[in-house]
Scaffold this active site. Structure first.
Site, mmCIF file in Angstrom:
data_model
loop_
_atom_site.group_PDB
_atom_site.id
_atom_site.type_symbol
_atom_site.label_atom_id
_atom_site.label_comp_id
_atom_site.label_asym_id
_atom_site.label_seq_id
_atom_site.Cartn_x
_atom_site.Cartn_y
_atom_site.Cartn_z
ATOM 1 N N ASN A 77 88.298 16.916 37.505
ATOM 2 C CA ASN A 77 87.336 16.910 36.410
ATOM 3 C C ASN A 77 86.288 15.824 36.632
ATOM 4 O O ASN A 77 86.627 14.647 36.769
ATOM 5 C CB ASN A 77 88.041 16.615 35.079
ATOM 6 C CG ASN A 77 87.043 16.492 33.927
ATOM 7 O OD1 ASN A 77 86.431 17.479 33.529
ATOM 8 N ND2 ASN A 77 86.854 15.288 33.406
ATOM 9 N N GLU A 78 85.020 16.224 36.653
ATOM 10 C CA GLU A 78 83.903 15.284 36.670
ATOM 11 C C GLU A 78 84.057 14.163 37.691
ATOM 12 O O GLU A 78 84.060 12.975 37.327
ATOM 13 C CB GLU A 78 83.691 14.662 35.291
ATOM 14 C CG GLU A 78 83.290 15.648 34.221
ATOM 15 C CD GLU A 78 82.811 14.940 32.941
ATOM 16 O OE1 GLU A 78 82.841 13.700 32.871
ATOM 17 O OE2 GLU A 78 82.383 15.657 32.015
ATOM 18 N N TYR A 98 76.580 18.133 28.059
ATOM 19 C CA TYR A 98 76.448 17.483 26.753
ATOM 20 C C TYR A 98 75.011 17.163 26.386
ATOM 21 O O TYR A 98 74.621 17.267 25.236
ATOM 22 C CB TYR A 98 77.229 16.157 26.732
ATOM 23 C CG TYR A 98 78.724 16.299 26.728
ATOM 24 C CD1 TYR A 98 79.444 16.456 27.913
ATOM 25 C CD2 TYR A 98 79.440 16.249 25.542
ATOM 26 C CE1 TYR A 98 80.826 16.568 27.910
ATOM 27 C CE2 TYR A 98 80.823 16.356 25.524
ATOM 28 C CZ TYR A 98 81.517 16.513 26.707
ATOM 29 O OH TYR A 98 82.877 16.627 26.691
ATOM 30 N N GLN A 139 94.292 11.733 27.340
ATOM 31 C CA GLN A 139 93.596 11.487 26.083
ATOM 32 C C GLN A 139 94.397 11.929 24.856
ATOM 33 O O GLN A 139 94.090 11.517 23.751
ATOM 34 C CB GLN A 139 92.226 12.177 26.102
ATOM 35 C CG GLN A 139 91.307 11.572 27.168
ATOM 36 C CD GLN A 139 89.940 12.227 27.214
ATOM 37 O OE1 GLN A 139 89.744 13.184 27.954
ATOM 38 N NE2 GLN A 139 88.995 11.745 26.429
ATOM 39 N N HIS A 166 92.530 15.068 35.557
ATOM 40 C CA HIS A 166 91.545 14.580 34.582
ATOM 41 C C HIS A 166 91.785 13.077 34.403
ATOM 42 O O HIS A 166 92.165 12.602 33.343
ATOM 43 C CB HIS A 166 91.655 15.356 33.271
ATOM 44 C CG HIS A 166 90.436 15.266 32.388
ATOM 45 N ND1 HIS A 166 89.797 16.372 31.877
ATOM 46 C CD2 HIS A 166 89.746 14.202 31.919
ATOM 47 C CE1 HIS A 166 88.761 15.996 31.122
ATOM 48 N NE2 HIS A 166 88.711 14.670 31.128
ATOM 49 N N ARG A 174 91.836 24.801 27.432
ATOM 50 C CA ARG A 174 91.728 23.984 28.637
ATOM 51 C C ARG A 174 92.448 22.667 28.386
ATOM 52 O O ARG A 174 92.157 21.963 27.419
ATOM 53 C CB ARG A 174 90.254 23.716 28.975
ATOM 54 C CG ARG A 174 90.118 22.752 30.129
ATOM 55 C CD ARG A 174 88.693 22.520 30.619
ATOM 56 N NE ARG A 174 88.759 21.574 31.707
ATOM 57 C CZ ARG A 174 88.119 20.404 31.749
ATOM 58 N NH1 ARG A 174 87.274 20.062 30.789
ATOM 59 N NH2 ARG A 174 88.291 19.573 32.766
ATOM 60 N N GLU A 194 83.345 22.035 29.042
ATOM 61 C CA GLU A 194 83.210 21.027 27.980
ATOM 62 C C GLU A 194 81.801 21.065 27.428
ATOM 63 O O GLU A 194 80.830 21.284 28.170
ATOM 64 C CB GLU A 194 83.457 19.592 28.485
ATOM 65 C CG GLU A 194 84.898 19.238 28.719
ATOM 66 C CD GLU A 194 85.081 17.792 29.174
ATOM 67 O OE1 GLU A 194 84.341 16.904 28.704
ATOM 68 O OE2 GLU A 194 85.962 17.578 30.018
ATOM 69 N N ASP A 233 98.937 4.763 24.845
ATOM 70 C CA ASP A 233 100.410 4.818 24.853
ATOM 71 C C ASP A 233 100.935 5.931 23.946
ATOM 72 O O ASP A 233 101.924 6.583 24.258
ATOM 73 C CB ASP A 233 101.009 3.483 24.387
ATOM 74 C CG ASP A 233 100.862 2.398 25.448
ATOM 75 O OD1 ASP A 233 100.250 2.666 26.490
ATOM 76 O OD2 ASP A 233 101.367 1.283 25.215
ATOM 77 N N ASN A 280 80.585 21.084 32.644
ATOM 78 C CA ASN A 280 80.585 20.269 31.431
ATOM 79 C C ASN A 280 79.148 19.880 31.135
ATOM 80 O O ASN A 280 78.474 19.294 31.991
ATOM 81 C CB ASN A 280 81.402 18.981 31.616
ATOM 82 C CG ASN A 280 82.895 19.234 31.681
ATOM 83 O OD1 ASN A 280 83.343 20.376 31.538
ATOM 84 N ND2 ASN A 280 83.663 18.187 31.890
ATOM 85 N N HIS A 316 96.915 -1.853 29.961
ATOM 86 C CA HIS A 316 98.042 -2.754 29.716
ATOM 87 C C HIS A 316 97.730 -4.140 30.272
ATOM 88 O O HIS A 316 98.074 -5.159 29.674
ATOM 89 C CB HIS A 316 99.327 -2.212 30.359
ATOM 90 C CG HIS A 316 99.868 -0.995 29.661
ATOM 91 N ND1 HIS A 316 100.708 -0.098 30.275
ATOM 92 C CD2 HIS A 316 99.673 -0.522 28.409
ATOM 93 C CE1 HIS A 316 101.017 0.873 29.428
ATOM 94 N NE2 HIS A 316 100.393 0.624 28.284
#
Ligand code: GBH
Length: 500
Positions: free
Chosen positions: A194-195, A337, A47, A150, A105, A404, A80, A335, A67
């Protein structure tokens, strides 16, 4: 009305036949966080780094997927360049220092270390990059909390089936060993995957994330099994080969909602448990307790039979596998939210095999919960306290890191909605610590900076620091929330003045 009373009122009004009152008021606590509390921020390699093919890096499934067809992300943009953190890492560490956080993290890009996913592709430049990075963090008094996976799987492994192939768990172990060997002297907090809940539902279920596979009735479960095995293999490699000399801790990161029944009817309460077990328990039960949750075993078997299948779509664990996976944690990486309100539904008719029909409940959000710019993310601050208690009681993890928690907004620097969200959630976290005795050791807010939000491209911004994606420099600017967080992490206090 404080949060506990609000919940009690919610259940009571449920008993009276009304639906749960959506109105919530959070009294922000004026108590101080413990001085040992570790404040931090979080990101992930795919990310923020960019440099998708530099210094020997291989293609990841996210590189490949976007892509191949740019329209798979909302703004038709890819990662990219992203935040260009691969080049700007020293500047980023100075920003962390300016924020005053003690914990960072981040994740390692598997295809930088093993560009094809196989050992013979070993890339020293990738290893060196992360060694330099963690050394520089330590030189600035920032503790690294490293995630090994991740979501940027080497594309070559995807061509062998990715998380639908058990051997990917072995490839993960080989990769993990290299990282422990090289970074273990500097890194003491590790998370493996992750997740897995998200990558299995979206990457192998509805196909909305890379690798875009739509196998919502069976591939989704195979994906979960392989990622759980990968985690357990990574955990055992660390404890068999490195823990004695390196002295670190290993766990994984699970995402979860706080769930509450729409009414206090037995059916809605049962539905709420099902919702927990099919999302959090799916992964937490094998690891923290052993085997799949019983309701998952029962319901997938029942629906598979309704569909006329000769066996359950949920792959069974052998006794040896159950023992191998059980207990592979040194803490809980959580995590969190948003929350849900859960209602029971009639058993859906047999049709196409589907994870959501297997779960067999209906979920919604409160009428006047505030919505972020992400359709799924509604603010319900008490959820943090409720969920921390749920995890603490059900999984006995000993220690929790909230890895998170964050808010999506437009790119504005005046992000008061993010401050409101963080303040409410952190206040409830502190109540869980001080009032309920839940051991939360640290918190890494999502996110350190605006970044590539997967299939949403750059249309959703989670950063407390703004990134100008139109400038070659990818200029970083503190938002109001970053200034607020900077004060909070230095005072350990969520309001202007805390009681001493
Ligand atoms: C985390 O996922 C990720 O770990 C992180 O990489 C990401 O940037 C961050 O959250 C913000 O999204 O659009 O209705 O199909 C959080 C859990 C699960 C939330 C999948 C979004 C998609 C719901 N995510 N979910 S929907």
């Amino acid at each position: 009305m404080n949060a506990v009373l609000f919940i009690a009122f919610g259940l009571l009004s449920g008993a009276l036949g009304a639906s749960l009152p959506a109105k919530q008021q959070t009294q922000i606590t004026n108590k101080k966080f413990p001085s040992s509390f570790l404040w931090g921020t979080a990101t992930a390699s795919a990310q923020i780094e960019g440099a998708w093919n530099e210094d020997g890096k291989g293609e990841s499934i996210w590189d490949h997927w976007l892509h191949e067809d740019p329209s798979r992300s909302d703004d038709h943009k890819n990662a990219d360049v992203a935040c260009d953190s691969y080049h700007k890492w020293r500047e980023d560490i100075q920003l962390l220092k300016e924020l005053g956080v003690k914990l960072y993290r981040f994740s390692i890009a598997w295809p930088r270390i093993l560009p094809t996913g196989y050992l013979d592709s070993y890339n020293q430049a990738g290893v060196d990059y992360y060694v330099n990075f963690v050394k520089e963090l330590l030189a600035n008094d920032i503790t690294p909390l490293v995630t090994l996976y991740h979501w940027d799987l080497p594309q070559t492994l995807q061509e062998q089936g990715g998380w639908l192939n058990d051997s990917t768990a072995d490839r993960f172990g080989e990769y993990a060993r290299i990282v422990f060997q090289n970074l273990g002297p500097y890194v003491k907090l590790w998370t493996t995957v992750n997740e897995p809940h998200t990558t299995c539902t979206e990457g192998y279920g509805n196909g909305e994330m890379a690798p875009g596979i739509k196998m919502i009735g069976d591939g989704i479960y195979q994906c979960a099994r392989t990622q759980i095995l990968a985690h357990a293999i990574g955990y055992h490699i660390y404890h068999d080969e490195f823990a004695a000399t390196q002295g670190g801790k290993v766990s994984l990161v699970l995402d979860a909602t706080y769930n509450m029944p729409a009414t206090d009817s037995e059916d809605d309460k049962t539905a709420t448990e099902w919702e927990y077990e099919f999302n959090l328990g799916w992964f937490a039960h094998p690891i923290y307790i052993g085997n799949w949750p019983q309701i998952m075993i029962d319901r997938v078997a029942k629906r598979s039979a309704m569909e006329g299948l000769s066996g359950s779509r949920l792959p069974a664990w052998s006794d040896d596998e159950i023992e191998f996976v059980k207990g592979t944690f040194d803490f809980f990486g959580l995590n969190h939210y948003t929350s849900t309100i859960v209602s029971a539904i009639d058993e859906p008719a047999a049709g196409e095999p589907n994870f959501y029909l297997d779960t067999g409940v209906s979920t919604t959000h409160g009428d006047d919960w505030v919505n972020s710019t992400a359709s799924w993310l509604w603010s319900y601050p008490y959820g943090m306290r409720g969920l921390l208690n749920y995890v603490w009681k059900n999984y006995n993890p000993g220690e929790i890191y909230v890895t998170e928690n964050g808010w999506s907004s437009d790119p504005t620097l005046n992000d008061q909605t993010r401050i409101d969200y963080l303040q409410g959630y952190l206040s409830n976290m502190l109540d869980a610590i001080l009032e309920d005795g839940v051991n939360v050791a640290g918190y890494t807010t999502w996110s350190f900076m605006d970044n590539f939000e997967w299939a949403k491209g750059y249309t959703q911004r989670y950063g407390i620091i703004n990134v100008d994606f139109d400038s070659d420099n990818r200029t970083r600017t503190f938002k109001d929330s970053a200034k607020w967080y900077q004060r909070t992490v230095s005072t350990y206090c969520l309001v202007e003045q805390c009681e001493e």
